[in-house]
Design a protein around this motif. Structure first.
Motif, mmCIF file in Angstrom:
data_model
loop_
_atom_site.group_PDB
_atom_site.id
_atom_site.type_symbol
_atom_site.label_atom_id
_atom_site.label_comp_id
_atom_site.label_asym_id
_atom_site.label_seq_id
_atom_site.Cartn_x
_atom_site.Cartn_y
_atom_site.Cartn_z
ATOM 1 N N SER A 123 -6.277 -1.427 3.859
ATOM 2 C CA SER A 123 -7.588 -1.918 4.619
ATOM 3 C C SER A 123 -7.043 -3.362 5.136
ATOM 4 O O SER A 123 -7.273 -3.501 6.154
ATOM 5 N N LEU B 209 -8.269 -8.368 -6.425
ATOM 6 C CA LEU B 209 -8.683 -7.139 -5.915
ATOM 7 C C LEU B 209 -9.535 -6.358 -6.586
ATOM 8 O O LEU B 209 -9.699 -5.117 -6.448
ATOM 9 N N GLY C 48 -12.916 -6.434 -6.480
ATOM 10 C CA GLY C 48 -13.982 -6.351 -5.655
ATOM 11 C C GLY C 48 -15.252 -7.266 -5.787
ATOM 12 O O GLY C 48 -15.022 -8.261 -6.694
ATOM 13 N N GLU D 238 -5.524 1.692 -1.344
ATOM 14 C CA GLU D 238 -6.557 1.888 -0.058
ATOM 15 C C GLU D 238 -6.884 0.394 0.100
ATOM 16 O O GLU D 238 -7.211 -0.066 1.238
ATOM 17 N N LYS D 239 -6.954 -0.353 -0.821
ATOM 18 C CA LYS D 239 -7.338 -1.887 -0.628
ATOM 19 C C LYS D 239 -6.271 -2.626 0.195
ATOM 20 O O LYS D 239 -6.672 -3.379 1.167
ATOM 21 N N THR E 85 -5.371 3.318 -7.180
ATOM 22 C CA THR E 85 -6.695 3.057 -6.059
ATOM 23 C C THR E 85 -6.478 1.723 -5.407
ATOM 24 O O THR E 85 -6.999 1.619 -4.542
ATOM 25 N N LEU E 86 -5.619 0.938 -6.010
ATOM 26 C CA LEU E 86 -5.358 -0.512 -5.143
ATOM 27 C C LEU E 86 -4.647 0.044 -3.800
ATOM 28 O O LEU E 86 -4.579 -1.040 -2.629
ATOM 29 N N MET F 232 -7.249 -9.316 4.766
ATOM 30 C CA MET F 232 -8.039 -9.575 3.479
ATOM 31 C C MET F 232 -9.113 -10.499 3.846
ATOM 32 O O MET F 232 -9.101 -11.416 4.589
ATOM 33 N N SER G 162 0.844 -1.146 -0.129
ATOM 34 C CA SER G 162 -0.059 0.061 0.078
ATOM 35 C C SER G 162 0.729 1.238 0.016
ATOM 36 O O SER G 162 0.425 2.229 -0.566
ATOM 37 N N ASP H 67 -11.962 -13.146 -1.233
ATOM 38 C CA ASP H 67 -11.150 -12.511 -2.401
ATOM 39 C C ASP H 67 -9.940 -13.368 -2.681
ATOM 40 O O ASP H 67 -9.151 -13.314 -3.705
#
Length: 542
Positions: free
Chosen positions: A308, A485, A487, A304-305, A301-302, A314, A295, A318
């Motif tokens: 988190s 990843l 979603g 933030e994934k 945008t990944l 995780m 991160s 996923d």
């Protein structure tokens, strides 16, 4: 004359106020900042962490001063950037000073400045907590103490780097999990488990030359004494490897301001407190420490994934494929990832069989690939963007070079096999070219071959494993994971694709016996009889 000078300074002050407001509004809305400013008499409490205790995973021990360091974080930020509260000066001058303090730690700036501000806060917090710290802030020549006129100097020991990184993770944790049930020290709940950051510490030491990137990394421990890293070397490593680290302070201040204005009831209901120790999350190759490292490295945008994932872990939904769960082999891998058209993270752990060394000798290492294009069964390279990374024992991210687009190669035989004069290799590959892949995983998922970066123009130069050398390194794969990843939407589309394929497969296997007519009169039966006994006398019916 006094009146004219006062009149002349008014437009200048108004212009400066407009500039500061425009700069601050890029980070947070002005109404929210005004609300915080109206109650800024006790900004130290607003900027303080929730009362929570933290602990390190065995065999590491949490430093005795770590909890005191976290407790002094809020008062330190308030004293450095917001020295005057609204109760002292609630007018335009106080509002301008508040904005200047906010922009000093939260406004966008070049990569090195936010990190310097973070190090300044770390040094001041260590001094307030009585913790050892090898860095210090030197004000500018004017002695005003402005961070833009001064600089941070000194050296960070390996243990201090670990404490700094853990502090930054706690700052990120406070924004994503502001309430931990029973987390207060001495309460009924358990302490929050800190992620393992040893791979990041070792990466900084290798980058600075304090530890050799060969035999020195095996068996290295954070607690062991060793050469430190200067502030300049640490800054260079952060900018090249984990550029997101410098934004931790800005994100923390903004999160604390938002939480102070949010409804406590909504905030409490929106945070899950079912698992506060995260002991089960590090059972996978994607540990919380590695997720946080990624991160800090990716700039999309990944990020933030993964951030988190470093806090709450995780989602196991996923997990597309795991060799220990679904079995090894390209066909098993393909049955799990086929139809997934979204970004994915591929991780594997392996060990090199060189001489008498084996997995028990501590020669394990891990690498990963972050791809944004999903999976396709093709005999050529494809893809638009991807990243290679070393995950263990050190962390290193290799970005695309932009020279070639050989991002990914995934080729397996289908049911309709055709003759090929020069068959393409079966397996999974990343970078390089066919026959000289940067990373190649065989069809059985038993061996992985790592080649020198000289054969690859797709990804940046750099070694993926310690002591790699120029010759190809062949290693045995221990475990293999693929995390989706994209979603829920991407996973739902894959489920629809798989259901459709199952229907088509069922239709192809289904045989309509009525279409064959009477078997006794069919040409197929006559041909079968002739093959079984060609000399048998047969009477032709007319």
């Amino acid at each position: 004359m006094g009146g004219s000078s006062s009149t002349a300074s008014a437009p200048a002050e108004a212009r400066e106020l407009r500039e500061q407001e425009a700069l601050a509004s890029a980070a947070l809305s002005l109404p929210l900042l005004r609300a915080v400013f109206s109650r800024s008499a006790d900004l130290a409490a607003t900027l303080s962490l929730p009362p929570t205790s933290f602990r390190s995973a065995p065999p590491l021990e949490t430093p005795a001063h770590f909890q005191d360091l976290l407790a002094s974080l809020g008062p330190t930020i308030a004293s450095l950037f917001f020295p005057r509260g609204a109760s002292e000066d609630a007018g335009a001058g106080g509002w301008l000073g508040f904005l200047k303090g906010f922009n000093s730690c939260c406004a966008r700036a070049r990569a090195s400045l936010p990190l310097a501000v973070l190090l300044r806060v770390y040094a001041a917090a260590c001094a307030a907590a009585g913790a050892p710290c090898g860095v210090q802030f030197r004000p500018g020549e004017d002695g005003g103490g402005d961070e833009e006129g001064g600089k941070v100097v000194g050296e960070l020991a390996p243990g201090e780097i670990a404490v700094l990184l853990s502090m930054c993770w706690v700052m990120a944790w406070s924004g994503l999990a502001p309430r931990v049930s029973g987390g207060e020290e001495g309460g009924k709940g358990e302490a929050v488990l800190l992620p393992d950051v040893s791979h990041l510490v070792l990466s900084a030491l290798v980058s600075a030359g304090a530890v050799a990137d060969d035999e020195g990394v095996w068996g290295w421990e954070v607690s062991g004494a060793g050469k430190g890293v200067s502030v300049q070397e640490f800054t260079s490593w952060v900018i090249s490897t984990v550029p997101g680290l410098g934004n931790c302070l800005s994100r923390y201040v903004q999160d604390r301001f938002r939480s102070s204005e949010s409804d406590p009831a909504k905030q409490e209901s929106s945070v899950s407190t079912g698992n506060t120790t995260f002991d089960t999350c590090d059972a996978y190759l994607l540990t919380r420490g590695r997720a946080w490292s990624i991160s800090l490295s990716v700039r999309n945008t990944l990020s933030e994934k993964f951030l988190s994932a470093s806090v709450i872990g995780m989602d196991t939904g996923d997990l597309l494929y795991r060799s220990s769960l679904h079995g090894k082999g390209l066909s098993r891998f393909w049955s799990c990832v086929e139809g997934y058209k979204g970004p994915a993270l591929i991780l594997l752990s392996a060990f090199s069989n060189s001489g008498s060394e084996n997995v028990d000798a501590g020669r394990k290492w891990g690498i990963g690939v972050l791809t944004e294009d999903g999976f396709e069964n093709k005999d050529t390279f494809y893809g638009s963007s991807g990243f290679l990374c070393a995950t263990y024992p050190i962390f290193r991210m290799l970005l695309p070079s932009g020279k070639e687009k050989n991002i990914m190669y995934c080729h397996l035989h289908t049911q309709l096999k055709t003759y090929e004069a020069t068959p393409k290799p079966l397996g999974l590959a990343f970078g390089g070219s066919i026959g000289n892949e940067r990373i190649f995983i065989d069809e059985d998922f038993s061996k992985v071959t790592i080649r020198h970066h000289a054969v690859d123009k797709t990804y940046q130069h750099g070694s993926l494993i310690p002591n790699q050398g120029y010759l190809p390194v062949e290693a045995s794969i221990l475990d293999f994971e693929v995390w989706g990843l994209g979603g829920q939407t991407t996973k739902r589309q894959q489920d629809i694709f798989k259901k459709r394929e199952d229907i088509f497969s069922g239709q192809r296997r289904k045989i309509d016996l009525a279409a064959f007519g009477n078997w006794e009169d069919s040409p197929e039966k006559m041909m079968m009889d002739m093959v079984s006994d060609p000399n048998k006398a047969r009477r032709e019916e007319r």
